[in-house]
Design a protein around this motif. Structure first.
Motif, PDB file in Angstrom:
ATOM      1  N   GLU A 103      47.528  39.389  51.195  1.00 54.65           N
ATOM      2  CA  GLU A 103      48.001  40.379  51.862  1.00 54.65           C
ATOM      3  C   GLU A 103      48.441  41.677  50.953  1.00 54.65           C
ATOM      4  OE1 GLU A 103      51.591  38.593  53.581  1.00 54.65           O
ATOM      5  OE2 GLU A 103      50.670  37.971  55.247  1.00 54.65           O
ATOM      6  N   MET A 104      48.682  41.454  49.793  1.00 57.86           N
ATOM      7  CA  MET A 104      49.080  42.456  48.855  1.00 57.86           C
ATOM      8  C   MET A 104      47.555  43.123  48.352  1.00 57.86           C
ATOM      9  SD  MET A 104      52.152  42.619  48.493  1.00 57.86           S
ATOM     10  CE  MET A 104      52.136  43.743  46.790  1.00 57.86           C
ATOM     11  N   ALA A 105      46.680  42.155  48.331  1.00 61.78           N
ATOM     12  CA  ALA A 105      45.270  42.963  48.122  1.00 61.78           C
ATOM     13  C   ALA A 105      44.847  43.848  49.120  1.00 61.78           C
ATOM     14  CB  ALA A 105      44.306  41.893  47.849  1.00 61.78           C
ATOM     15  N   LEU A 106      45.070  43.550  50.500  1.00 60.36           N
ATOM     16  CA  LEU A 106      44.851  44.465  51.626  1.00 60.36           C
ATOM     17  C   LEU A 106      45.635  45.549  51.572  1.00 60.36           C
ATOM     18  CD1 LEU A 106      43.335  44.660  54.335  1.00 60.36           C
ATOM     19  CD2 LEU A 106      44.892  43.344  55.295  1.00 60.36           C
ATOM     20  N   LYS A 107      46.979  45.205  50.990  1.00 62.40           N
ATOM     21  CA  LYS A 107      47.765  46.489  51.320  1.00 62.40           C
ATOM     22  C   LYS A 107      47.335  47.481  50.125  1.00 62.40           C
ATOM     23  CE  LYS A 107      51.983  44.091  52.940  1.00 62.40           C
ATOM     24  NZ  LYS A 107      53.518  43.811  52.657  1.00 62.40           N
ATOM     25  N   THR A 108      47.081  46.940  48.937  1.00 63.34           N
ATOM     26  CA  THR A 108      46.671  47.655  47.868  1.00 63.34           C
ATOM     27  C   THR A 108      45.460  48.604  48.289  1.00 63.34           C
ATOM     28  OG1 THR A 108      47.549  46.263  46.254  1.00 63.34           O
ATOM     29  CG2 THR A 108      45.864  47.907  45.447  1.00 63.34           C
ATOM     30  N   SER A 109      44.360  47.850  48.845  1.00 63.47           N
ATOM     31  CA  SER A 109      43.117  48.451  49.433  1.00 63.47           C
ATOM     32  C   SER A 109      43.234  49.515  50.251  1.00 63.47           C
ATOM     33  CB  SER A 109      42.349  47.344  49.695  1.00 63.47           C
ATOM     34  OG  SER A 109      40.919  47.806  50.138  1.00 63.47           O
ATOM     35  N   LEU A 110      44.144  49.224  51.347  1.00 64.20           N
ATOM     36  CA  LEU A 110      44.548  50.077  52.184  1.00 64.20           C
ATOM     37  C   LEU A 110      45.265  51.556  51.796  1.00 64.20           C
ATOM     38  CD1 LEU A 110      45.948  47.955  55.183  1.00 64.20           C
ATOM     39  CD2 LEU A 110      43.488  49.416  55.230  1.00 64.20           C
ATOM     40  N   ALA A 111      46.070  51.290  50.722  1.00 65.82           N
ATOM     41  CA  ALA A 111      46.821  52.413  50.171  1.00 65.82           C
ATOM     42  C   ALA A 111      45.714  53.129  49.351  1.00 65.82           C
ATOM     43  CB  ALA A 111      47.982  51.928  49.214  1.00 65.82           C
ATOM     44  N   GLN A 112      44.825  52.550  48.677  1.00 67.04           N
ATOM     45  CA  GLN A 112      43.966  53.402  47.612  1.00 67.04           C
ATOM     46  C   GLN A 112      42.980  54.055  48.752  1.00 67.04           C
ATOM     47  OE1 GLN A 112      41.833  50.289  45.586  1.00 67.04           O
ATOM     48  NE2 GLN A 112      43.445  50.100  43.822  1.00 67.04           N
ATOM     49  N   ASN A 113      42.325  53.336  49.935  1.00 66.85           N
ATOM     50  CA  ASN A 113      41.659  54.041  50.841  1.00 66.85           C
ATOM     51  C   ASN A 113      42.314  55.566  51.457  1.00 66.85           C
ATOM     52  OD1 ASN A 113      39.526  52.322  50.438  1.00 66.85           O
ATOM     53  ND2 ASN A 113      40.226  50.919  52.180  1.00 66.85           N
ATOM     54  N   ASN A 114      43.632  55.147  51.802  1.00 64.24           N
ATOM     55  CA  ASN A 114      44.449  56.413  52.158  1.00 64.24           C
ATOM     56  C   ASN A 114      44.421  57.508  51.303  1.00 64.24           C
ATOM     57  OD1 ASN A 114      44.754  55.212  54.880  1.00 64.24           O
ATOM     58  ND2 ASN A 114      46.611  53.989  54.175  1.00 64.24           N
ATOM     59  N   TYR A 115      44.925  57.148  50.004  1.00 65.46           N
ATOM     60  CA  TYR A 115      44.930  58.186  48.942  1.00 65.46           C
ATOM     61  C   TYR A 115      43.285  58.627  48.800  1.00 65.46           C
ATOM     62  CZ  TYR A 115      45.439  60.238  44.359  1.00 65.46           C
ATOM     63  OH  TYR A 115      45.396  61.211  43.299  1.00 65.46           O
ATOM     64  N   GLN A 116      42.560  58.295  48.660  1.00 67.34           N
ATOM     65  CA  GLN A 116      41.181  58.734  48.560  1.00 67.34           C
ATOM     66  C   GLN A 116      40.744  59.495  49.637  1.00 67.34           C
ATOM     67  OE1 GLN A 116      38.409  55.541  48.046  1.00 67.34           O
ATOM     68  NE2 GLN A 116      38.980  54.875  45.908  1.00 67.34           N
ATOM     69  N   ARG A 117      41.164  59.195  50.882  1.00 66.07           N
ATOM     70  CA  ARG A 117      40.980  60.070  52.227  1.00 66.07           C
ATOM     71  C   ARG A 117      41.667  61.357  52.054  1.00 66.07           C
ATOM     72  NH1 ARG A 117      39.885  55.168  55.005  1.00 66.07           N
ATOM     73  NH2 ARG A 117      42.221  54.863  55.210  1.00 66.07           N
ATOM     74  N   GLU A 118      42.841  61.110  51.762  1.00 70.86           N
ATOM     75  CA  GLU A 118      43.732  62.397  51.508  1.00 70.86           C
ATOM     76  C   GLU A 118      43.167  63.348  50.452  1.00 70.86           C
ATOM     77  OE1 GLU A 118      46.785  65.047  52.347  1.00 70.86           O
ATOM     78  OE2 GLU A 118      46.031  63.285  53.373  1.00 70.86           O
ATOM     79  N   LEU A 119      42.652  62.735  49.526  1.00 72.37           N
ATOM     80  CA  LEU A 119      42.208  63.337  48.190  1.00 72.37           C
ATOM     81  C   LEU A 119      40.803  64.277  48.722  1.00 72.37           C
ATOM     82  CD1 LEU A 119      42.653  64.205  45.214  1.00 72.37           C
ATOM     83  CD2 LEU A 119      41.287  62.256  44.601  1.00 72.37           C
ATOM     84  N   MET A 120      40.379  63.641  49.216  1.00 69.97           N
ATOM     85  CA  MET A 120      38.681  64.126  49.909  1.00 69.97           C
ATOM     86  C   MET A 120      39.177  65.395  50.772  1.00 69.97           C
ATOM     87  SD  MET A 120      36.501  60.989  50.599  1.00 69.97           S
ATOM     88  CE  MET A 120      35.423  61.640  51.508  1.00 69.97           C
ATOM     89  N   ARG A 121      40.026  65.073  51.775  1.00 68.83           N
ATOM     90  CA  ARG A 121      40.540  66.083  52.611  1.00 68.83           C
ATOM     91  C   ARG A 121      41.162  67.440  52.182  1.00 68.83           C
ATOM     92  NH1 ARG A 121      44.752  68.596  55.102  1.00 68.83           N
ATOM     93  NH2 ARG A 121      46.017  67.341  53.728  1.00 68.83           N
TER      94      ARG A 121
END
Length: 366
Positions: free
Chosen positions: A301-319
């Motif tokens: 669960e923590m790995a999934l949360k971390t992956s989701l947080a990283q993906n959200n951060y990257q998407r925001e950075l790209m935007r």
């Protein structure tokens, strides 16, 4: 095979649990077995309860199976959604709604089995209630027909009274003219003289009236006695027609009410037993420490949360990066004179076309 089936019943993640130790697998197999046998008892209990309603074992078993599967799914959901936390108070808080739901399920499951276990005692209570209902029904039906029966009986008695009254009058006239003939009363002259003939004539007239009255009233009495017999037949038919309703007073609700009239303690013990069975998987998960399965599940669960947080951060950075690039590009385009003049030329052409179109329309109107 059986162990795998019970692990599936526990709702555990099979990809994780099969990578755990044998002891951890046995723990979840035990939880799954409790869930399975609780659902099995729910099937048996609901089938019996529905059998008292439908009187058909196949229909009762079919709908009982659906109820058992529903309980199985609920129990599996309750157990699988409990997560081990760092604090017991947090675990208890998240388990409280599930425990309440488990208590409700336990009560629902235990009630039909209580009815089956105490069937003989319940039948005794129902028999007494049926007898009381039958007696009350007879009294109610009798009260319903009492008015008509009483009126009919009063009318018959009145007709009979008229006959008796007339018979008494005729008998008195008979005694009078006989006494006149014997010389014991009246003129006290022995023999059949004028007075005798007069009294005899009165008697004969009264006797004729009596015969006429008796014939007329007898016909009326027979008609009214036939009505009385029909009223009695209707009364008995009414009682007989309502008796099957009383005899069938042994449905589920009647048995539940009869069960409430029995001593509370035995019924309470059975309900507590089912309550313990139903809540045991939840209590076991609450009281047991974090195991290998819990740690691996938490890690995933923590790995999934971390992956989701990283993906959200990257998407925001790209935007934000893309937005900055496009701001710069359109800022440079805004300063381009050639593009400005081209757009100005096209705008002038569009305005000229609009002016010409408007002018042509006006000329057509004129």
């Amino acid at each position: 095979m059986l162990k795998r089936f019970f692990i599936t019943c526990s709702g555990a993640d099979r990809a994780i649990i099969y990578s755990c130790s044998n002891g951890e697998q046995n723990k979840y197999a035990g939880i799954g077995a409790t869930v399975f046998f609780t659902a099995l008892l729910a099937w048996i209990a609901s089938s019996y309860a529905l059998f008292t309603v439908f009187d058909n074992i196949y229909i009762a078993s079919f709908f009982g199976l659906i109820w058992g599967l529903l309980i199985f799914n609920l129990d599996r959901f309750i157990v699988s959604t409990i997560r081990k936390r760092d604090h017991f108070s947090q675990e208890l808080l998240q388990a409280t709604p599930r425990i309440i739901l488990a208590i409700i399920i336990a009560i629902v499951i235990s009630k039909p089995l209580e009815i089956k276990i105490f069937e003989k005692e319940i039948d005794t209570v129902l028999l007494k209630e049926k007898n009381d209902m039958a007696l009350a029904n007879k009294n109610q039906v009798a009260d319903y027909f009492t008015s008509d029966i009483s009126k009919n009986k009063t009318s018959i008695d009145s007709l009979k009274s008229e006959i008796l009254k007339k018979e008494k009058e005729v008998n008195e006239l008979y005694a009078t003219y006989i006494a006149e003939a014997e010389g014991t009363s009246g003129t006290f002259k022995l023999g059949k003289g004028p007075v005798y003939n007069e009294k005899r004539e009165k008697h004969d007239t009264a006797l004729a009236q009596l015969n006429s009255l008796r014939e007329k009233n007898t016909a009326k009495i027979e008609a009214k006695e036939a009505v009385a017999a029909n009223l009695q037949i209707d009364l008995h038919k009414k009682i007989a027609d309502s008796q099957p309703v009383i005899d069938n007073f042994d449905g589920l609700m009647a048995r539940i009410k009869a069960l409430d009239k029995l001593p509370l303690l035995p019924s309470l013990f059975i309900m507590l037993l089912f309550l313990a069975i139903e809540t045991s998987p939840i209590i076991a998960k609450l009281l047991s420490p974090k195991g290998e399965y819990d740690f691996k599940l938490e890690e995933n669960e923590m790995a999934l949360k971390t992956s989701l947080a990283q993906n959200n951060y990257q998407r925001e950075l790209m935007r934000t990066t893309d937005a900055g690039i496009y701001d710069d590009i359109y800022g440079e385009i805004r300063q381009d004179k050639e593009l400005y003049n081209y757009k100005k030329k096209k705008a002038i052409e569009l305005l000229e076309m609009q002016a010409d179109s408007f002018s042509n329309k006006q000329k057509g109107v004129m």
